[in-house]
Design a protein around this motif. Sequence first.
Motif, PDB file in Angstrom:
ATOM      1  N   VAL B 204       0.741  -1.409  -0.128  1.00 42.15           N
ATOM      2  CA  VAL B 204      -0.343  -0.184  -0.496  1.00 42.15           C
ATOM      3  C   VAL B 204       0.456   0.951  -0.089  1.00 42.15           C
ATOM      4  CG1 VAL B 204      -1.645   1.417   1.709  1.00 42.15           C
ATOM      5  CG2 VAL B 204      -1.520  -0.936   1.178  1.00 42.15           C
ATOM      6  N   ASP B 208       0.691   3.989  -3.055  1.00 46.85           N
ATOM      7  CA  ASP B 208       0.724   6.133  -2.605  1.00 46.85           C
ATOM      8  C   ASP B 208       1.791   6.412  -2.947  1.00 46.85           C
ATOM      9  OD1 ASP B 208      -1.871   4.730  -1.457  1.00 46.85           O
ATOM     10  OD2 ASP B 208      -1.323   5.329   0.737  1.00 46.85           O
ATOM     11  N   ALA B 235     -11.792  -5.107  -0.075  1.00 46.93           N
ATOM     12  CA  ALA B 235     -12.139  -5.482   1.952  1.00 46.93           C
ATOM     13  C   ALA B 235     -11.092  -5.575   2.340  1.00 46.93           C
ATOM     14  CB  ALA B 235     -14.010  -5.419   1.601  1.00 46.93           C
ATOM     15  N   MET B 237      -8.469  -6.001   1.412  1.00 41.95           N
ATOM     16  CA  MET B 237      -7.467  -5.583   1.758  1.00 41.95           C
ATOM     17  C   MET B 237      -7.446  -4.354   2.726  1.00 41.95           C
ATOM     18  SD  MET B 237      -4.677  -3.815  -1.173  1.00 41.95           S
ATOM     19  CE  MET B 237      -6.148  -2.385  -1.170  1.00 41.95           C
ATOM     20  N   ASN B 238      -8.703  -3.677   2.616  1.00 40.59           N
ATOM     21  CA  ASN B 238      -9.363  -2.688   3.859  1.00 40.59           C
ATOM     22  C   ASN B 238      -8.373  -3.040   5.052  1.00 40.59           C
ATOM     23  OD1 ASN B 238      -9.036  -1.179   1.831  1.00 40.59           O
ATOM     24  ND2 ASN B 238     -11.661  -0.546   1.767  1.00 40.59           N
ATOM     25  N   ARG B 239      -9.467  -4.551   4.966  1.00 34.03           N
ATOM     26  CA  ARG B 239      -9.715  -5.510   6.930  1.00 34.03           C
ATOM     27  C   ARG B 239      -7.815  -5.593   7.005  1.00 34.03           C
ATOM     28  NH1 ARG B 239     -13.326  -8.222   4.553  1.00 34.03           N
ATOM     29  NH2 ARG B 239     -12.092 -10.021   4.318  1.00 34.03           N
ATOM     30  N   TYR B 241      -5.000  -4.698   5.858  1.00 32.44           N
ATOM     31  CA  TYR B 241      -4.308  -2.652   5.792  1.00 32.44           C
ATOM     32  C   TYR B 241      -4.639  -2.765   7.421  1.00 32.44           C
ATOM     33  CZ  TYR B 241      -2.295   1.241   5.020  1.00 32.44           C
ATOM     34  OH  TYR B 241      -1.339   3.128   5.705  1.00 32.44           O
ATOM     35  N   LEU B 242      -5.836  -2.644   7.831  1.00 33.99           N
ATOM     36  CA  LEU B 242      -6.248  -1.917   9.046  1.00 33.99           C
ATOM     37  C   LEU B 242      -5.384  -2.588  10.565  1.00 33.99           C
ATOM     38  CD1 LEU B 242      -9.822  -0.481   8.132  1.00 33.99           C
ATOM     39  CD2 LEU B 242      -7.548   0.995   8.756  1.00 33.99           C
ATOM     40  N   ASN B 245      -1.514  -2.449  10.775  1.00 32.93           N
ATOM     41  CA  ASN B 245      -2.029  -1.158  11.528  1.00 32.93           C
ATOM     42  C   ASN B 245      -1.470  -1.022  12.955  1.00 32.93           C
ATOM     43  OD1 ASN B 245      -0.782   1.177   9.588  1.00 32.93           O
ATOM     44  ND2 ASN B 245      -2.139   0.715   8.294  1.00 32.93           N
TER      45      ASN B 245
END
Lengths: 219, 248
Positions: B204, B208, B235, B237-239, B241-242, B245
């Motif tokens: 990610v 960016d 969705a 990938m968002n999970r 990524y979060l 982090n």
Amino acid sequence: MGALSSSTIFRKVAMALSGLFLMIFLLQHFAINITSVFSAAVFNEVSHFMGTNPLVQFVLQPILIGGVIFHFLMGFVLEWQNKKARGIKYAVFKGSANSSWMSRNMLISGATILAFLGLHFYDFWVPEIKHKYIEFLPEDPNRYHEELVHKFEDLGRVIIYVISFFFLSLHLLHGFASSFQSVGFNNKYTPLLKFIGKLYAILIPAGFAFIAIVHYLNN
Amino acid sequence: MKLTLKIWRQENATAKGGMQTYNLDDVSPDMSFLEMMDVLNEQLMAQGIDPVAFDHDCREGICGSCSMFINGEAHGPDRLITTCQLHMRKFNDGDTIHIEPFRAKPFPVIKDLVVDRSSFDRIQHAGGFVSVNTSGNTQDANALPIEKAAADKAFDAAACIGCGACVASCKNASAMLFVSAKVSQYALLPQGQVEATDRVLNMVKQMDEEGFGNCTNTGACEVECPKGISLENIARMNREYLSANLKG
């Protein structure tokens, strides 16, 4: 945190969470306003509570205003960044072949809602703040319904409100399900969620329009 | 078929490009789109004009090279195909066809319709792999039991050929579908777990840094993807990524 806040996913999630928060607010706003159609007494009672409760006034209201400002500012920033990411525009771009108008024009529907919010604040929030914190007028628990009804005597205002609710509906038709996708929710319940989102996006703005029209007709 | 072609011509990466109009007669409906382009180039060369540069390799929908934006859509009007699988029968006699390169800041034009998609390679290098000891003691992949549903989803994600149609179609030039497919194909398998946190963070970050836009869930990428990569991957990938982090 710096790297996190500059990431596209973080921005997307922040946008989604502020949107979800505003949708919850919209639901409670509608639940209160609809009582004005059926009972002036109930509407006055709930409005008086909301207008005088310190938690609502000094904690929830600033959070709400912050959420609104964040959502709009972020929306414009993202749009600017996205335009920059394309570079040279296509001579022919057939967005309608693969995506909904609502999803491609959140900026237009959002900017319309922002303009409406200006009018809405001028109509209700500014007089309320003036009444309570500038002119320090005595509190009257029965003034709210009359003030509301008075605003909808003007046909022009009612038309502007109804048009704005139409754009709010367009915004929500994409925004509701999109918020859940952004926070990572995409599973077997997604079709049901999309259905609920459509219901919400149509019924809530239609309900607000109904309230404005009913008060205009009663006048 | 007689066609009018409006094609983006650009001498090199730094030159200013523009749309040029060419007329082409006797196009067979049975030709593939790239064969039609070959015929055009034969005609241009016979006239002493520089042929139109375009990417192509396998011509069977596997390599993902053919990066044309045709009449406002990546790979043209058909679904689940690349440009080389598009046939002229999808068009009508007398049509005007607009042909442009895939447009995104991280996909700079090299010449005419050829764009530099090495930004995808750099994203892949940032984490789109599993580190395996290949000294001779490699464990048989089939020795690890994998749930059928997870294996199927991983294979679906791995079908991504990195063509860039998702970026080209997205109104925001977002690369989320590509990156999410690469993240998902490993996130769903036990072999991918060891490096899962670093993988999603690094990929990610690289995405960016390349300057791709923000995903706004229009779903255009999913519709235009020649391999049918699902939004479900974004969705996921968002999970990932979060949660990466939160793990730090």
